[in-house]
Design an enzyme around this catalytic site. Structure first.
Site, mmCIF file in Angstrom:
data_model
loop_
_atom_site.group_PDB
_atom_site.id
_atom_site.type_symbol
_atom_site.label_atom_id
_atom_site.label_comp_id
_atom_site.label_asym_id
_atom_site.label_seq_id
_atom_site.Cartn_x
_atom_site.Cartn_y
_atom_site.Cartn_z
ATOM 1 N N GLU A 187 0.653 -1.142 0.085
ATOM 2 C CA GLU A 187 0.557 -0.076 0.064
ATOM 3 C C GLU A 187 0.975 1.820 0.172
ATOM 4 O O GLU A 187 1.661 1.210 0.983
ATOM 5 C CB GLU A 187 -0.551 -0.476 1.188
ATOM 6 C CG GLU A 187 -2.129 -0.796 1.215
ATOM 7 C CD GLU A 187 -3.483 -0.667 2.006
ATOM 8 O OE1 GLU A 187 -3.378 0.648 2.934
ATOM 9 O OE2 GLU A 187 -3.901 -2.102 2.295
ATOM 10 N N ASP A 209 -6.924 9.139 8.868
ATOM 11 C CA ASP A 209 -5.140 8.549 9.870
ATOM 12 C C ASP A 209 -4.842 9.341 10.537
ATOM 13 O O ASP A 209 -5.541 11.165 10.619
ATOM 14 C CB ASP A 209 -4.203 9.256 8.871
ATOM 15 C CG ASP A 209 -4.429 8.813 7.522
ATOM 16 O OD1 ASP A 209 -4.600 7.198 7.800
ATOM 17 O OD2 ASP A 209 -4.759 8.368 6.346
#
Length: 263
Positions: free
Chosen positions: A49, A60
């Site tokens: 990723e 995040d």
């Protein structure tokens, strides 16, 4: 069949679980992140990723937010991120690369141009966390037509009414978010994850990979044992933040991969 599909077919045939590693492109600098990405396959990573840095990464936590800020301050761009993928493909390595990020940089580039460039660079799939299924015509459907997997996230709050919509145009694999919250916020627990994975797998033939809250080889093993694999991101990014060399980061990644593969 994409490289992601091929990878899961191979892992199933071998009776192994997948290990997926997230790294932020351009963190702590372009050359170091490039070295890390090029070393991930040898460290046992089945799917990469590659984080596309963005100024406002709403899903995040602080670890990945700061990584994105470091990358952007160092001049990382969408073009330089695609260049890292291109450089891995130039070595002949066929490890799948999933570009993970937010829609704004893609929208700014223009979807047709972005998809053409991503495909040319060797990107295999996309995770765009701020595009819900209601916006599938925006990027998901064009990406699938271009031969890229579009990977959707399911969470502990994705109930049985919402799940079919989430799965409708998902391909490659389903990314199950093990906790309610942001990346790096809490530890994933296999006992909590197992019934949720089973619930998702009852509705789809796609592999289910679990991420968020996995920090150690032991937790990678435990989570992979109840899913088709495990994703580690913040723990790897934290090693970069602490000033570890690329070789030290890759040694840590290998320990995580060995944990997941022992499941």
């Amino acid at each position: 069949m994409t490289r992601i599909d091929d990878t899961f077919a191979r892992l199933r045939a071998e009776g192994r679980k997948a290990f997926v590693a997230y790294v932020m492109a351009g963190d702590p600098d372009f050359d170091s992140s490039r070295e890390i990405v090029l070393g991930l396959p040898a460290a046992g990573v089945d799917i990469i990723e590659l984080g596309l840095p963005f100024t406002d990464p709403m899903a995040d936590g602080p670890t990945i937010q700061l990584a994105g800020q470091r990358a952007l301050a160092g001049g990382q761009t969408l073009d330089r991120t695609l260049q890292i993928a291109r450089d891995l493909r130039a070595t002949g390595d066929q490890t799948p690369i999933v570009l993970m990020g937010y829609y704004n940089p893609i929208h700014s580039r223009g979807v047709p141009r972005f998809l053409e460039q991503a495909k040319e660079a060797g990107i295999d799939g996309l995770i765009v966390v701020d595009l819900p299924p209601e916006e599938d015509d925006e990027l998901c459907i064009p990406a699938q037509k271009a031969g890229l997997n579009f990977i959707r996230l399911a969470t502990p709050t994705t109930d049985d009414r919402r799940l079919p919509k989430v799965l409708q145009n998902t391909s490659g694999f389903v990314y199950y978010v093990s906790i309610t919250g942001i990346t790096g916020a809490a530890a994933a627990q296999a006992g909590d994850v197992a019934p949720e994975v089973a619930r998702i797998k009852a509705k789809t033939d796609l592999p289910v990979i679990v991420g968020f809250g996995i920090r150690t080889p032991e937790s990678a093993r435990d989570i992979a044992s109840v899913a088709d694999g495990a994703v580690v991101g913040s723990a790897i990014v934290s090693e970069v933040a602490q000033g570890r060399t690329p070789s030290e980061v890759l040694a840590f990644v290998k320990s995580l991969a060995d944990g997941a593969h022992s499941a």
